[in-house]
Design a protein around this motif. Structure first.
Motif, PDB file in Angstrom:
ATOM      1  N   SER A   8       0.841  -1.193   0.000  1.00  0.00           N
ATOM      2  CA  SER A   8       0.000   0.000   0.000  1.00  0.00           C
ATOM      3  C   SER A   8       0.879   1.246   0.000  1.00  0.00           C
ATOM      4  O   SER A   8       2.024   1.210   0.454  1.00  0.00           O
ATOM      5  CB  SER A   8      -0.931   0.018   1.226  1.00  0.00           C
ATOM      6  OG  SER A   8      -0.164   0.055   2.422  1.00  0.00           O
ATOM      7  N   LEU A   9       0.355   2.326  -0.504  1.00  0.00           N
ATOM      8  CA  LEU A   9       1.083   3.578  -0.596  1.00  0.00           C
ATOM      9  C   LEU A   9       1.048   4.294   0.750  1.00  0.00           C
ATOM     10  O   LEU A   9      -0.020   4.494   1.336  1.00  0.00           O
ATOM     11  CB  LEU A   9       0.459   4.472  -1.670  1.00  0.00           C
ATOM     12  CG  LEU A   9       1.159   5.804  -1.957  1.00  0.00           C
ATOM     13  CD1 LEU A   9       2.559   5.562  -2.536  1.00  0.00           C
ATOM     14  CD2 LEU A   9       0.322   6.644  -2.918  1.00  0.00           C
ATOM     15  N   SER A  10       2.217   4.692   1.262  1.00  0.00           N
ATOM     16  CA  SER A  10       2.279   5.414   2.532  1.00  0.00           C
ATOM     17  C   SER A  10       1.596   6.759   2.411  1.00  0.00           C
ATOM     18  O   SER A  10       1.667   7.428   1.378  1.00  0.00           O
ATOM     19  CB  SER A  10       3.750   5.619   2.940  1.00  0.00           C
ATOM     20  OG  SER A  10       3.815   6.462   4.091  1.00  0.00           O
TER      21      SER A  10
END
Length: 265
Positions: free
Chosen positions: A7-9
């Motif tokens: 997942s994208l931070s």
């Protein structure tokens, strides 16, 4: 293939100030075993980066082979351009900068890397002699007589006189990088004369910075080496005016003389 595990931070990314690091470029010969180490040892240890590119070179180290690097310099320098703004670029070959010509080297490097000060070991040595008030030099090179002769012409044409000039007769710069400390000391002492103002240890491949302090102590004279002069010039151009590592000789106590190295190196 997506797994669903990544997942994208959501955190924002912060960047360091690009000006916090002083960046220098180095164009080294493909066969050079010495320049990178010497420059890192002599430049300020904090907030300095050296970005290195290589230029093809084939031994033996003859004037003809050295000149063959000329058309390759711009391409090698262009590989440094993505590094961002550079304080200076050093073309690290004394003999080649002399037989090719300082101005030709500078034009080729800036054609590839843009408008940046270019340091050559020969030009930096001239600036060093000016800073030290030197008029008469003793010279030691690891080269053959054929490759050493242009150095004598280069320095005398620029107003220096030569008290004595000795060369070790080596043809391969990888062998030059293996010359022992004691051999350099002994040969430098043999090259020295009572009327020499300073001693010049030519060649970026010869590991001379190890012994500068000892030779200065034993002769009472300043010693200039190719890599030491280049590092000193780069440090001063980069704004490190107070960088004065005593273990690398008297030269580091000197400022750059006028005119600026960007015009004279």
């Amino acid at each position: 293939m997506k797994t669903g595990a990544v997942s994208l931070s959501e955190l924002s990314v912060r960047f360091n100030d690009p000006s916090a690091t002083a960046r220098f470029g180095l164009i080294a010969l493909a066969t050079d075993l010495t320049s990178e180490r010497d420059l890192y040892r002599q430049l300020p240890p904090e907030n300095v980066a050296i970005h290195v590119t290589r230029v093809a070179f084939q031994n033996p180290t003859t004037p003809e082979n050295l000149r063959r690097m000329t058309p390759r310099l711009s391409e090698a320098a262009s590989l440094l351009a993505p590094s961002g703004p550079l304080k200076a670029i050093c073309y690290s070959c004394t003999a080649a900068s002399i037989v090719i010509g300082d101005e030709t080297v500078r034009a080729a490097v800036t054609a590839g890397a843009g408008d940046v000060p270019v340091v050559t070991p020969a030009g930096a040595a001239l600036m060093a002699f000016s800073a030290l008030g030197t008029r008469r030099i003793a010279v030691l090179t690891p080269y053959t007589v054929e490759t050493s002769e242009p150095l004598a012409t280069y320095f005398t044409a620029r107003g220096l006189s030569i008290a004595r000039f000795r060369c070790l007769g080596l043809e391969d710069d990888r062998d030059m990088a293996r010359v022992s400390d004691q051999s350099i000391i002994d040969a430098a002492l043999e090259a020295n004369t009572s009327d020499a103002d300073a001693i010049f240890l030519s060649c970026t491949g010869m590991p001379s910075v190890n012994v500068i302090a000892e030779i200065e102590e034993r002769t009472g004279k300043p010693v200039v080496s190719s890599n030491q002069a280049s590092a000193w010039a780069m440090a001063r151009i980069g704004g490190f005016d107070q960088h004065r590592p005593v273990e690398f000789g008297r030269l580091f106590s000197c400022p750059l003389p006028a005119p600026s190295l960007g015009d004279a190196a």
